[in-house]
Structure formats: C-alpha cells, structure tokens
Enzyme design. Sequence first.
Site, PDB file in Angstrom:
ATOM      1  N   THR A   1      36.743  23.772  13.870  1.00  0.00           N
ATOM      2  CA  THR A   1      37.553  23.088  14.885  1.00  0.00           C
ATOM      3  C   THR A   1      38.988  22.827  14.448  1.00  0.00           C
ATOM      4  OG1 THR A   1      37.817  20.901  15.914  1.00  0.00           O
ATOM      5  CG2 THR A   1      36.442  20.978  13.982  1.00  0.00           C
TER       6      THR A   1
ATOM      7  N   GLU B   1      40.325  20.145  14.739  1.00  0.00           N
ATOM      8  CA  GLU B   1      40.353  18.798  14.154  1.00  0.00           C
ATOM      9  C   GLU B   1      40.479  18.854  12.634  1.00  0.00           C
ATOM     10  OE1 GLU B   1      40.273  15.550  15.539  1.00  0.00           O
ATOM     11  OE2 GLU B   1      40.752  16.592  17.384  1.00  0.00           O
TER      12      GLU B   1
ATOM     13  N   TYR C   1      34.319  13.026  12.101  1.00  0.00           N
ATOM     14  CA  TYR C   1      33.978  14.331  12.682  1.00  0.00           C
ATOM     15  C   TYR C   1      34.746  15.442  11.961  1.00  0.00           C
ATOM     16  CZ  TYR C   1      34.182  18.190  16.100  1.00  0.00           C
ATOM     17  OH  TYR C   1      34.147  19.415  16.715  1.00  0.00           O
TER      18      TYR C   1
END
Length: 360
Positions: free
Chosen positions: A137, A139, A161
């Site tokens: 991701t 992120e 996460y």
Amino acid sequence: MSKVALITGITGQDGSFLAELLLEKGYEVHGIIRRSSSFNTGRIEHLYIDELIKDMHIKRKINLHYGDMTDSSNLIRLIQQIQPDEIYNLAAQSHVKVSFDMPEYTADTDGIGTLRLLEAVRLLGMEKKTRIYQASTSELYGKVQEVPQKETTPFYPRSPYGVAKLYGFWITKNYRESYDMFCVNGILFNHESERRGETFVTRKITLAAARIAQGKQEKLYLGNLDAKRDWGYAKDYVECMWLMLQHNKAEDFVIATGEMHTVREFATLAFKEAGIELEWQGTGIDEKGIDKKTGQVLIEVEPRYFRPAEVEQLLGDPTKAKTLLGWNPRKTSFKELVKIMVKHDMKFVAKEDRIKKAFD
Ligand code: NDP
Ligand code: GDP
C-alpha cells in the site's frame, strides 16, 4: 487445463472485482471467507448463486472456504487441498483509523498473516509452482520523502496499519530473495468504487451526498479536509494484480493514477453529481460546506475523525507499471470515478427505508 487461483479477502472490495476478472479469464477461483454471525458475502453473492451467475458471461462459480489469516494450520490445509497456481493475498484489517484502535490484531493479520501464507507455500514445497501477489500500500510512504512516490522512494509509515504492511512488504521481498519464490508487492495507492467500505472517506461522502439530496440525512461530519490522495478505480487496479503475476520477472510495482485531490475536492464534486452546489466557508475545525442555494450547512468538521498521526498527501508515479506491464493508469478518470460512485449510491439510497448508523 485452467489455472487455479486462491484469493484471501475475496469478500472485500478488491477481492470481489478480482474474482470476477479471473472467472472471465477462465480460472478456477477459490476464496477464503471468515466465519461471521451475519452474512459477509454481499459483494460476491452473484458469483456463487446459480440463479445469479446465469446472466453473467462466466462458466463456473467461485469456491469458498472458511479460514483466517491468523490461523496457520487452516492456511496450510487449504493451500495443500487447492494447489493454487496463483495466490492473491488481499485479506487485511484495511482501515487506517481502526488500526490505531486495534494495533495488535492489525499486525497479526496484515503483517504476520502474510508470513503465514508465504511459509505455508514453502512448507508444502510449492515454491516453484505458486506465484503470490501481496497487497502492499501507498500507506508505506506515510510521511512522504519524495513527490511523486515511486518504487525507489523510502518508506515512513504513519499508522499501525502502515507498519504492519511494511512487514508484509519486506517479508514478501525476503522470501523472493531467500527462496527464489515468485512473490511480488503491488504498492497500490487508494482505489475506490461503488463497493468501497462505507467508512472510507470517499464512500462515506458519496453515500451522504445521495442521502442529503434525497432528504434522508441532514449533515455529513468529516475529519481532515486538506488530506490529499491519489484516487483510482478499483476495477482498473485488480487488472494490475493479475498482470504482475503474468510478468516474466518477479518484481514490485507502484500502481497509481499520478493525480492527487483533496478530500474537500472529492466532496465538492460528489455533491455536485448529486445536484448540490457547495461553497466552503471558514477555516480549520470551523470550516463548513454550505448549500449555495439554500445556505444550509451540510458538511462540518468533526475532530473525532482526525488520526493520531496523519498521512497528509500521497501521489504515485505509475511509470514502471505503464512501461513494463502496459497498464493504463488513466482508464477511469477522477471525475468518472466520482460519477460512478454517486450514480450507484443515488439508486442504493433510494431503496433505503432507514439510515444505518455505521461505526466510522
Ligand atoms: P476490504 O477491507 O474491502 O477487504 C478486506 C478483506 O480482508 C475482506 O474480505 C475481509 O473479510 C478480509 N479479512 C480481514 N481480516 C481478515 C482475517 N483476519 N482473515 C481473513 N480475512 C480477513 O479491503 P480492500 O478490498 O479495499 O483492499 C484489499 C487489500 O488491499 C487489503 O489488504 C488492503 O489493505 C490493501 N490495499 C487497499 C487499498 C485501497 O485503497 N482499497 C490501497 C492499498 C492497499 P470480511 O469481509 O469478513 O471483513
Ligand atoms: P486511507 O488513505 O487508507 O486512510 O483512506 P481513508 O479513506 O480512510 O482516508 C483518506 C483520507 O481522508 C485520510 O487522510 C483521512 O484522514 C481523511 N478523512 C477526512 N475525513 C474522514 C472521515 O470522515 N473518514 C475517513 N475514513 N477519512 C477521512
């Protein structure tokens, strides 16, 4: 003989689109679902109920198995039984804000869960048979070190996460380098659709715009309106997952549109699609989205939705995927994406007789 694919997280947004794509390509598709006290298969029902698949251009239906990324023996048994040529690891506690409330579970599912899967394939001696896609991701970039972000940009995750997915990224790369396994990371930037979970900001906005336009909701409360994201369409992105596993070399790819917008811009466009012209007044937590025509306040800032650490902006550079995989990052534009979601939600909301209050 058709290829066999196993999708973890098949009941999620991406899992459902990927299952459709693989069935269209003639794959035998298996998916892992979690036991739940209420139905969690809403996004894939049309792919296993005989009467529903009749209308689709597919010959077979999906095969579902109970399992969980926190249960190694279950994963080993399923992989042994299914003998997949390709595994798509999409299962995850995927909500950044929730990961601050459930950091340990998020690490177990998203981080160690990835290890369990890789190790299952290795223990079963299937390293040379099975190709693995890992759902990494944007992120990972978190506090961005370079704009736009590409495959070589350093990581700096900003949430439990992001940190859990960082482990998933590196363990995937490590198994590739250590055991010569074909396992790859797709570093996907935010991708949305009419099937996006209702607590992610885009779907929260399109549902609220539809409900407000139909007089079923008064106001929408949001967090950081200045956050910027590179939003693409999920249906286009799952195609890339498949392309990565067909590539002649196991390598990691950034998947993004190369265009970035604020949450405020997304809301303005979504409300416009629903027939409401917004104007913005005030700043910071006093900023409000107002109906130009009636003067009514429709959007307010609610600090409850702020994160302990925020990812302010994400912008991906999809050049590598474009060049090596022949993938088109601009297949669905930002405007078209918002339109698809609002159009869907206008119909969806019209059928609602009461407003569900989701935890968000
Ligand atoms: P969703 O949240 O829609 O789907 C997640 C899936 O994982 C669901 O099927 C869920 O099951 C399943 N799941 C959750 N926990 C477990 C567990 N412990 N064991 C087994 N299954 C589990 O996510 P998306 O489809 O949007 O995303 C797919 C993947 O891509 C995720 O890994 C996500 O982190 C990653 N990703 C997503 C991006 C995006 O913008 N959408 C961007 C970059 C990466 P259930 O339905 O029962 O909850
Ligand atoms: P993320 O990028 O994976 O965290 O996806 P989200 O859709 O959850 O959030 C995207 C951005 O929107 C983040 O920067 C959030 O802080 C911001 N945001 C602003 N208001 C909200 C809100 O009400 N809900 C969510 N989920 N995000 C919000």
